[in-house]
Scaffold this active site. Sequence first.
Site, mmCIF file in Angstrom:
data_model
loop_
_atom_site.group_PDB
_atom_site.id
_atom_site.type_symbol
_atom_site.label_atom_id
_atom_site.label_comp_id
_atom_site.label_asym_id
_atom_site.label_seq_id
_atom_site.Cartn_x
_atom_site.Cartn_y
_atom_site.Cartn_z
ATOM 1 N N ASP A 172 85.455 -25.064 74.096
ATOM 2 C CA ASP A 172 86.740 -24.070 74.093
ATOM 3 C C ASP A 172 87.830 -24.943 73.537
ATOM 4 O O ASP A 172 88.551 -25.649 73.959
ATOM 5 C CB ASP A 172 86.935 -23.814 75.545
ATOM 6 C CG ASP A 172 88.220 -22.751 75.931
ATOM 7 O OD1 ASP A 172 88.972 -22.510 74.662
ATOM 8 O OD2 ASP A 172 88.432 -22.257 76.765
ATOM 9 N N PHE B 280 90.482 -24.878 82.378
ATOM 10 C CA PHE B 280 91.109 -23.473 82.066
ATOM 11 C C PHE B 280 90.349 -22.652 81.098
ATOM 12 O O PHE B 280 90.688 -23.231 79.762
ATOM 13 C CB PHE B 280 92.597 -23.667 81.970
ATOM 14 C CG PHE B 280 93.332 -22.182 81.846
ATOM 15 C CD1 PHE B 280 93.626 -21.515 83.143
ATOM 16 C CD2 PHE B 280 93.479 -21.816 80.628
ATOM 17 C CE1 PHE B 280 94.137 -20.251 82.971
ATOM 18 C CE2 PHE B 280 94.215 -20.415 80.460
ATOM 19 C CZ PHE B 280 94.453 -19.759 81.823
ATOM 20 N N LYS C 189 94.529 -18.194 70.473
ATOM 21 C CA LYS C 189 95.765 -18.653 70.372
ATOM 22 C C LYS C 189 96.399 -18.900 68.734
ATOM 23 O O LYS C 189 96.770 -17.810 68.082
ATOM 24 C CB LYS C 189 96.167 -19.832 71.000
ATOM 25 C CG LYS C 189 95.715 -19.673 72.560
ATOM 26 C CD LYS C 189 96.490 -20.811 73.484
ATOM 27 C CE LYS C 189 96.662 -20.130 75.113
ATOM 28 N NZ LYS C 189 96.014 -20.895 75.877
HETATM 29 C C1 PLP Z 1 94.970 -19.972 76.972
HETATM 30 C C2 PLP Z 1 93.301 -20.628 76.993
HETATM 31 C C3 PLP Z 1 92.291 -19.501 77.204
HETATM 32 C C4 PLP Z 1 92.766 -18.051 77.415
HETATM 33 O O1 PLP Z 1 93.318 -17.435 76.327
HETATM 34 P P1 PLP Z 1 94.015 -16.085 76.720
HETATM 35 O O2 PLP Z 1 94.530 -15.635 75.392
HETATM 36 O O3 PLP Z 1 95.303 -16.521 77.562
HETATM 37 O O4 PLP Z 1 93.143 -15.225 77.572
HETATM 38 C C5 PLP Z 1 91.174 -19.825 77.288
HETATM 39 N N1 PLP Z 1 90.828 -21.233 77.022
HETATM 40 C C6 PLP Z 1 91.916 -22.200 76.730
HETATM 41 C C7 PLP Z 1 91.444 -23.716 76.742
HETATM 42 C C8 PLP Z 1 93.171 -21.872 76.881
HETATM 43 O O5 PLP Z 1 93.907 -22.872 76.786
#
Ligand code: PLP
Length: 397
Positions: free
Chosen positions: A226, A141, A255
């Site tokens: 990520d 994700f 985040k």
């Molecule tokens: C939440 C998330 C994203 C995307 O972040 P947004 O601020 O919702 O665009 C990307 N990578 C990971 C691992 C995430 O948990």
Amino acid sequence: MRSSREIIEKTEKYGAHNYHPKEVVFETASGARVTDPEGRQYFDMLSAYSALNFGHLHPEIVEAVKKQLDLVSLTSRAFHNDLLCDFYEALCNLTGREKVLPMNTGAEAVETALKTARRWGNFVKGVEDGKQEIIVCNNNFHGRTITVISMSSDPSCRRGFGPFTPGFINIDYGNIEQLKAAITPNTVAFLMEPIQGEAGIIVPPAGFMKEASEICKANNVLLIADEVQTGFARTGRMFASEWEGVEPDIYVLGKALGGGIMPVSAIACNADIMDVYEPGSHGSTFGGNPLACAVSITAMEILVRDNYPKMAEEKGNYFMAKLREIKNPDIKEIRGKGLLIGVEFHVTAEKYVKALIANGVLAKETHEKTIRFAPPITISYEEIDEAMEGIRKALGK
Ligand SMILES: *Cc1c(COP(=O)(O)O)cnc(C)c1O
């Protein structure tokens, strides 16, 4: 005063139905606690998917926002602001990388990492432009934009949204042989989450990330981590890559970087990679704005000063041990690191989520059978004990 029911109905009436929220309305929140319009109290065990590592409305971060709102909130990147340099420095210090590129949301930071890797592939590695390949993992994700969902293996994220961005090769998460086999002379990067969050708190086999980083190095391929969800202490380390002793070439962050108040994201990497950008080649109107910088600088100071990684590790161990005491044959596995904990059931978890909410604990299933427990790192031991009473009632047999 409006009831939760009225608020939910109005929300459903006017809003796109791209989410299916649980029927709880946040009216006020502080730390790990949430109150709804009827005055019911809950513990927030989802923390906005780890954006709330500092809890709701951390007083020092709120103070930083208020202070900045008397100075300047938004310039444009056509001019300098006096805080961006400090934001850069703080994030470089935390990540051990030389350069930072700020954006707002996680998906934008992922996009930025992909653009960076493609350009690096062309400018530095010498891959013909248009031929760059990036290896990604199944069940990843990384966000919701067209290019980001082009990497997804989840049909519900993709259905009806084509055509997709080419140039991605999917392998099974944690499968080192597939990674080796997928690398070609045109491979510019391998993108992975150190722990897959949305997929259900999937921890790869021990050593996978370390080995992957060595394979990347040997093949002149960038390792992109990520850490949007796993970063900033969530797993008991500042970054989850540290569990494997890995220093990724590119960190993707978001985040919690916004202190639970602003959307703030960024990539961090060394100059030999970041120098692929020249003026005009990439950017964002709000990226690096002074209000976001004020929030983020304060958040990073608190992270280090209060040793959030240690807090998350110790509280995570405590919480996980309590969860493991629950006797319920429906529970298949409890896993995770620090305060990123997944409880997987043999059955769909929906009824357990309902029971948790009825007992004052806000959590949500991810991929049907797994409930994620990821409270703010600021949650106290007393609050974990109190939340455990509700969790035992809901999950115990
Ligand atoms: C939440 C998330 C994203 C995307 O972040 P947004 O601020 O919702 O665009 C990307 N990578 C990971 C691992 C995430 O948990």
